[in-house]
Design an enzyme around this catalytic site. Structure first.
Site, PDB file in Angstrom:
ATOM      1  N   GLU A  87      -7.457  -3.431  41.463  1.00 34.22           N
ATOM      2  CA  GLU A  87      -6.372  -3.465  40.479  1.00 34.22           C
ATOM      3  C   GLU A  87      -6.392  -2.294  39.494  1.00 34.22           C
ATOM      4  O   GLU A  87      -5.361  -1.636  39.316  1.00 34.22           O
ATOM      5  CB  GLU A  87      -6.364  -4.833  39.776  1.00 34.22           C
ATOM      6  CG  GLU A  87      -5.810  -5.895  40.716  1.00 34.22           C
ATOM      7  CD  GLU A  87      -6.208  -7.319  40.389  1.00 34.22           C
ATOM      8  OE1 GLU A  87      -6.755  -7.562  39.301  1.00 34.22           O
ATOM      9  OE2 GLU A  87      -5.967  -8.201  41.231  1.00 34.22           O
ATOM     10  N   ASP A  99       0.719  -7.528  43.682  1.00 37.53           N
ATOM     11  CA  ASP A  99      -0.309  -7.854  42.695  1.00 37.53           C
ATOM     12  C   ASP A  99      -0.444  -9.368  42.698  1.00 37.53           C
ATOM     13  O   ASP A  99       0.436 -10.079  42.216  1.00 37.53           O
ATOM     14  CB  ASP A  99       0.122  -7.343  41.312  1.00 37.53           C
ATOM     15  CG  ASP A  99      -0.821  -7.793  40.194  1.00 37.53           C
ATOM     16  OD1 ASP A  99      -1.840  -8.449  40.490  1.00 37.53           O
ATOM     17  OD2 ASP A  99      -0.528  -7.488  39.020  1.00 37.53           O
ATOM     18  N   LYS A 113      -6.611 -18.139  41.926  1.00 38.48           N
ATOM     19  CA  LYS A 113      -7.387 -16.918  42.208  1.00 38.48           C
ATOM     20  C   LYS A 113      -8.840 -17.050  41.759  1.00 38.48           C
ATOM     21  O   LYS A 113      -9.741 -16.456  42.342  1.00 38.48           O
ATOM     22  CB  LYS A 113      -6.728 -15.742  41.493  1.00 38.48           C
ATOM     23  CG  LYS A 113      -7.367 -14.392  41.745  1.00 38.48           C
ATOM     24  CD  LYS A 113      -6.478 -13.313  41.177  1.00 38.48           C
ATOM     25  CE  LYS A 113      -7.090 -11.940  41.181  1.00 38.48           C
ATOM     26  NZ  LYS A 113      -6.177 -10.970  40.530  1.00 38.48           N
ATOM     27  N   ASP A 153      -8.678  -3.422  32.193  1.00 37.07           N
ATOM     28  CA  ASP A 153      -7.746  -4.425  32.727  1.00 37.07           C
ATOM     29  C   ASP A 153      -8.253  -5.829  32.414  1.00 37.07           C
ATOM     30  O   ASP A 153      -9.196  -6.319  33.039  1.00 37.07           O
ATOM     31  CB  ASP A 153      -7.598  -4.224  34.243  1.00 37.07           C
ATOM     32  CG  ASP A 153      -6.649  -5.248  34.881  1.00 37.07           C
ATOM     33  OD1 ASP A 153      -6.173  -6.166  34.181  1.00 37.07           O
ATOM     34  OD2 ASP A 153      -6.389  -5.121  36.100  1.00 37.07           O
TER      35      ASP A 153
HETATM   36  N1  LIG Z   1       0.860 -10.970  23.847  1.00 33.62           N
HETATM   37  C1  LIG Z   1      -0.222 -11.461  24.417  1.00 33.62           C
HETATM   38  N2  LIG Z   1      -1.379 -11.616  23.722  1.00 33.62           N
HETATM   39  C2  LIG Z   1      -2.470 -12.142  24.283  1.00 33.62           C
HETATM   40  N3  LIG Z   1      -2.534 -12.562  25.559  1.00 33.62           N
HETATM   41  C3  LIG Z   1      -1.420 -12.429  26.308  1.00 33.62           C
HETATM   42  C4  LIG Z   1      -0.228 -11.878  25.796  1.00 33.62           C
HETATM   43  N4  LIG Z   1       0.707 -11.868  26.775  1.00 33.62           N
HETATM   44  C5  LIG Z   1       0.117 -12.397  27.855  1.00 33.62           C
HETATM   45  N5  LIG Z   1      -1.160 -12.740  27.592  1.00 33.62           N
HETATM   46  C6  LIG Z   1      -2.125 -13.369  28.502  1.00 33.62           C
HETATM   47  O1  LIG Z   1      -2.327 -12.513  29.596  1.00 33.62           O
HETATM   48  C7  LIG Z   1      -2.695 -13.290  30.735  1.00 33.62           C
HETATM   49  C8  LIG Z   1      -1.858 -12.887  31.907  1.00 33.62           C
HETATM   50  O2  LIG Z   1      -2.018 -11.532  32.106  1.00 33.62           O
HETATM   51  P1  LIG Z   1      -1.722 -10.868  33.508  1.00 33.62           P
HETATM   52  O3  LIG Z   1      -0.396 -11.279  33.983  1.00 33.62           O
HETATM   53  O4  LIG Z   1      -2.019  -9.445  33.359  1.00 33.62           O
HETATM   54  O5  LIG Z   1      -2.845 -11.591  34.381  1.00 33.62           O
HETATM   55  P2  LIG Z   1      -2.990 -11.625  35.937  1.00 33.62           P
HETATM   56  O6  LIG Z   1      -2.707 -10.291  36.483  1.00 33.62           O
HETATM   57  O7  LIG Z   1      -2.221 -12.768  36.460  1.00 33.62           O
HETATM   58  O8  LIG Z   1      -4.534 -11.995  36.057  1.00 33.62           O
HETATM   59  P3  LIG Z   1      -5.743 -11.228  36.745  1.00 33.62           P
HETATM   60  O9  LIG Z   1      -5.422  -9.787  36.783  1.00 33.62           O
HETATM   61  O10 LIG Z   1      -6.903 -11.566  35.865  1.00 33.62           O
HETATM   62  O11 LIG Z   1      -5.873 -11.861  38.078  1.00 33.62           O
HETATM   63  C9  LIG Z   1      -2.483 -14.739  30.365  1.00 33.62           C
HETATM   64  O12 LIG Z   1      -3.734 -15.336  30.072  1.00 33.62           O
HETATM   65  C10 LIG Z   1      -1.611 -14.643  29.132  1.00 33.62           C
HETATM   66  O13 LIG Z   1      -1.789 -15.751  28.280  1.00 33.62           O
HETATM   67 MG   LIG Z   2      -3.818  -8.572  36.840  1.00 34.02          MG
END
Ligand SMILES: Nc1ncnc2c1ncn2[C@@H]1O[C@H](COP(=O)(O)OP(=O)(O)OP(=O)(O)O)[C@@H](O)[C@H]1O
Ligand SMILES: [Mg+2]
Lengths: 592, 97
Positions: free
Chosen positions: A147, A8, A70, A169
């Site tokens: 995803e 991922d 990304k 998502d």
């Molecule tokens: N408890 C929470 N409440 C609100 N936002 C949160 C919380 N925990 C994490 N996040 C937010 O979630 C985001 C990261 O999520 P995630 O790891 O799913 O993204 P990613 O998979 O890296 O991104 P993408 O799928 O968009 O490429 C960050 O912006 C983070 O600040």
């Molecule tokens: Mg993601």
């Protein structure tokens, strides 16, 4: 059986998973963390930092650190990191390579194949860029999967039952919603919508603006214009944002955020959930619109959805859950780990491709319509900009479709096949994917000589285009030409060498000496805290500099440098001793 | 031209939609997009034809089968081209050469 890992590659966080004993097993780093922050940096000595250490360094050295790369995937652009330009593919490759190495270490043998996930709404160019990043990382990308689709593969459906899932998502940088039907061992995606530039990063920016505007009203100083203050605050507001998912009010307290006329400025304010919700609501409304659109495309009503599955860190936002509940009259489902399910699904798909019998068969779709530009009608008026769709959105993959066109004039020597992706009848409002010229047409033919255009869209959602002149059989196959595919042709070798250099690969001995390999070191909780405090101290000390005497400046600067090196080296004893000395000076000067 | 969808799915023309779906799912498990992309595309096309009369018409007009040569395909398309109302309006733009 060969190992195909699942990756991922997220905007904020990335992770890698493989199938062990028929079950997805996340691969953890030495700290026991399954998540690698998608941050890349170079330390003061030019050594590579990936993940948590890079994230820590971002506060002090934003110019040497890159996050959320990304978001730029698919753009023909470069990003500066420590005075060197890197393409988004190269920076993503560094993250992929780190995960690949992590998997190899765990397995005890090298891995070379991966399934990599992308947002469902990623277009052709963004997918191509992701594939290139994989190749640069030394991976054969056996499949690119969407995803939300990957997440749905983890869902354990009831046997002999038809279940319809809505996968929502919302991550750090992108949003997707997919409607998936699970039945009889087959997972079918019915429709997808989304926005490749909507996620937690945008919420952070909104909160940052809010905080900085308030600060500016008070102190007449825009913190966004001071790079270190900005990057420090960005991390701080992200923490506040996350906390606001649990508490109705959170205090933001950042000492020595800046200084003015020799006096340090502190930032301290209370932030309320309702204020924050007011900021992000317009963006969340867009996501709900996508939910509606995807239901409509699937020809379903809210009541036809059996389960709402939340994926991505930002889906933890209470307002997200409320809005979904209102819209769909049911409570979202939280059985599946929203942070890990995407990598797990990728690993399941990888194992399936490797020939293991681990789960359901997947039927995915293309969420975008693909077509060509032609002379026709736009809004009922004759126009050379008509978008003529060839593969419609929500078509199952792989798909092959063709359409017949004709030349415009007698004696026409060539036609230009321009491929676009999007939903507008005017090509100018769609995304240009690439094009080619079919040259050498039969000039003796009358106007209206027929040209068949055939699109083959493969399982990765990547397109092949063929054009054929009917009368002569003249045929051309498109290797789509755009800035990203040209990068593959021209910049690939150079990029590989560059990466080998920063990774200090043994294959390039010169660079290995210059940049010793910096394996991402284990970071126990104690060390993490020590580094965080040290960074705060450096910020404090830096802010004092303008108001102290020359001798002190020199001493402070030396200590800051030594402390930075100690942080980069993760040397806890050094961090401790330099910190103590710096603390003493700061304490003394503050009192003076 | 396009193969008889009932034949592709190996199902009796009297089959109802539930039976068609069951058969389709069984075939997809056997000929998955990963394992047998070409066969899958045929199965999927046949299923879509039977599922929806409107797409059925579209299928007959536009679908290309993997096994067909371009000549045969063009001949087929050409045959339908005359009947296709958008036919002569749809022109590729002139290349800038
Ligand atoms: N408890 C929470 N409440 C609100 N936002 C949160 C919380 N925990 C994490 N996040 C937010 O979630 C985001 C990261 O999520 P995630 O790891 O799913 O993204 P990613 O998979 O890296 O991104 P993408 O799928 O968009 O490429 C960050 O912006 C983070 O600040
Ligand atoms: Mg993601």
């Amino acid at each position: 059986m060969e190992t195909i890992i699942g990756i991922d590659l997220g905007t904020t966080n990335s992770s890698v998973c493989l199938i062990r004993n028929g079950k997805p097993a996340m691969i953890k780093d030495a700290d026991g963390s399954a998540i690698l922050p998608s941050v890349v940096g170079l330390d003061s000595q030019g050594r590579l930092l990936v993940g948590e250490p890079a994230r820590n360094q971002a506060i002090l050295a934003p110019e040497r650190t890159v996050k959320s790369i990304k978001r730029k995937m698919g753009e023909a652009t470069t990003v500066t990191m420590a005075d060197t330009e890197y393409s988004p593919q190269e920076l993503s490759a560094i993250i992929l390579r780190t995960l690949k190495d992590r998997a190899a270490q765990e397995l005890g043998y090298p891995v070379s194949k991966a399934v990599i996930t992308v947002p469902a709404f990623f277009n052709e160019t963004q997918r191509e860029a992701t594939r290139q990043a994989g190749e640069l990382a030394g991976l054969e990308v056996v499949r690119i999967i969407n995803e939300p689709t990957a997440a749905s593969l983890i869902y354990e459906a009831k046997a002999d039952h038809r279940e319809r899932l809505l996968v929502y998502d919302l991550g750090g940088g992108t949003f997707d919603v997919s409607i998936v039907q699970v039945e009889g061992g087959v997972v079918e995606v019915l429709s997808s919508h989304g926005d490749t530039h909507l996620g937690g990063d945008d919420f952070d920016e909104l909160l940052l603006d809010f905080v900085c505007q308030r600060f500016q009203e008070q102190h007449k100083l825009d913190l966004r214009e001071i790079p270190t203050a900005r990057s420090r605050l960005l991390q701080a507001v992200e923490e506040v944002k996350k906390q606001l998912s649990f508490d109705a009010c959170v205090e933001l307290n950042e000492e020595f955020i800046a200084e003015r006329d020799g006096a340090p400025l502190h930032l301290k304010m209370e932030l309320y959930r309702y204020e924050y919700e007011g900021m992000i609501e317009p963006l969340l409304k867009k996501t709900i619109q996508c939910v509606d659109d995807s239901l409509q495309d699937a020809r379903l009503h809210a009541k036809d959805i059996d389960k709402i599955i939340l994926v991505g860190g930002s889906s933890r936002t209470p307002l997200v859950q409320q809005m979904l509940e209102t819209q769909l009259s049911q409570t979202p489902h939280q059985e599946i780990d929203p942070d890990l399910c995407v990598a797990m699904g990728a690993a399941v798909q990888g194992a399936l491709i490797a020939g293991q019998d681990v789960g359901a068969v997947l039927v995915d779709i293309t969420p975008h319509t693909l077509g060509v530009q032609c002379q026709g009608f736009v809004h009922g008026m004759p126009s050379p900009h008509e978008f003529s769709p060839i593969i419609h959105r929500n078509t199952a993959l792989p798909a092959t479709r063709s359409e017949l066109y004709s030349t415009m004039f007698q004696g026409q020597k060539a036609v230009e096949v321009k491929v676009f992706q999007g939903e507008d009848e005017d090509v100018r409002r769609n995304q240009f994917i690439g094009g080619f010229v079919l040259d050498g047409l039969d000039e003796s033919a009358d106007a209206g000589s027929e040209i068949l255009v055939r699109f083959d869209l493969n399982l990765d959602g990547m397109l092949n285009v063929t054009a054929v002149e009917r009368s002569t059989g003249l045929e051309d196959r498109l290797t789509i030409k755009n800035a990203i595919t040209e990068f593959r042709a021209e910049g690939h070798e150079e990029a590989r060498a560059k990466l080998a250099e920063i990774f200090g690969d043994r294959t390039s001995p010169v660079s290995a000496a210059r940049h010793p390999v910096s394996e991402e070191p284990p970071l126990p909780e104690g060390e993490r805290a020590a580094i965080k405090e040290a960074i705060q101290l450096i910020a404090k000390a830096t802010n004092l500099l303008p108001q102290v005497g020359e001798d002190d400046v020199q001493e402070i600067q030396e200590l800051i440098e030594q402390l930075e090196d100690a942080i980069a080296n993760h040397s806890l004893p050094d961090i401790g001793s330099y910190r103590e000395r710096l603390e003493d000076i700061v304490f003394y000067l503050q009192d003076a | 031209m396009i193969a008889d969808p009932y034949q592709v799915l190996g199902i009796d023309p009297s089959a109802d939609s539930e039976a068609i779906r069951k058969r389709y799912l069984a075939l997809v498990r056997e000929f998955s997009p990963e394992r047998a992309p070409e066969r899958f595309a045929e199965i999927r096309a046949a299923y879509e034809t039977l599922r929806d009369p409107v797409t059925s018409l579209g299928m007959r007009l536009f679908d290309v089968r993997f096994t067909e040569t371009f000549d045969k395909l063009i001949a087929d398309e050409k045959q339908q081209f005359c009947g296709k109302r958008i036919g002569t309006d749809v022109l590729l733009s002139l290349a800038d050469v």
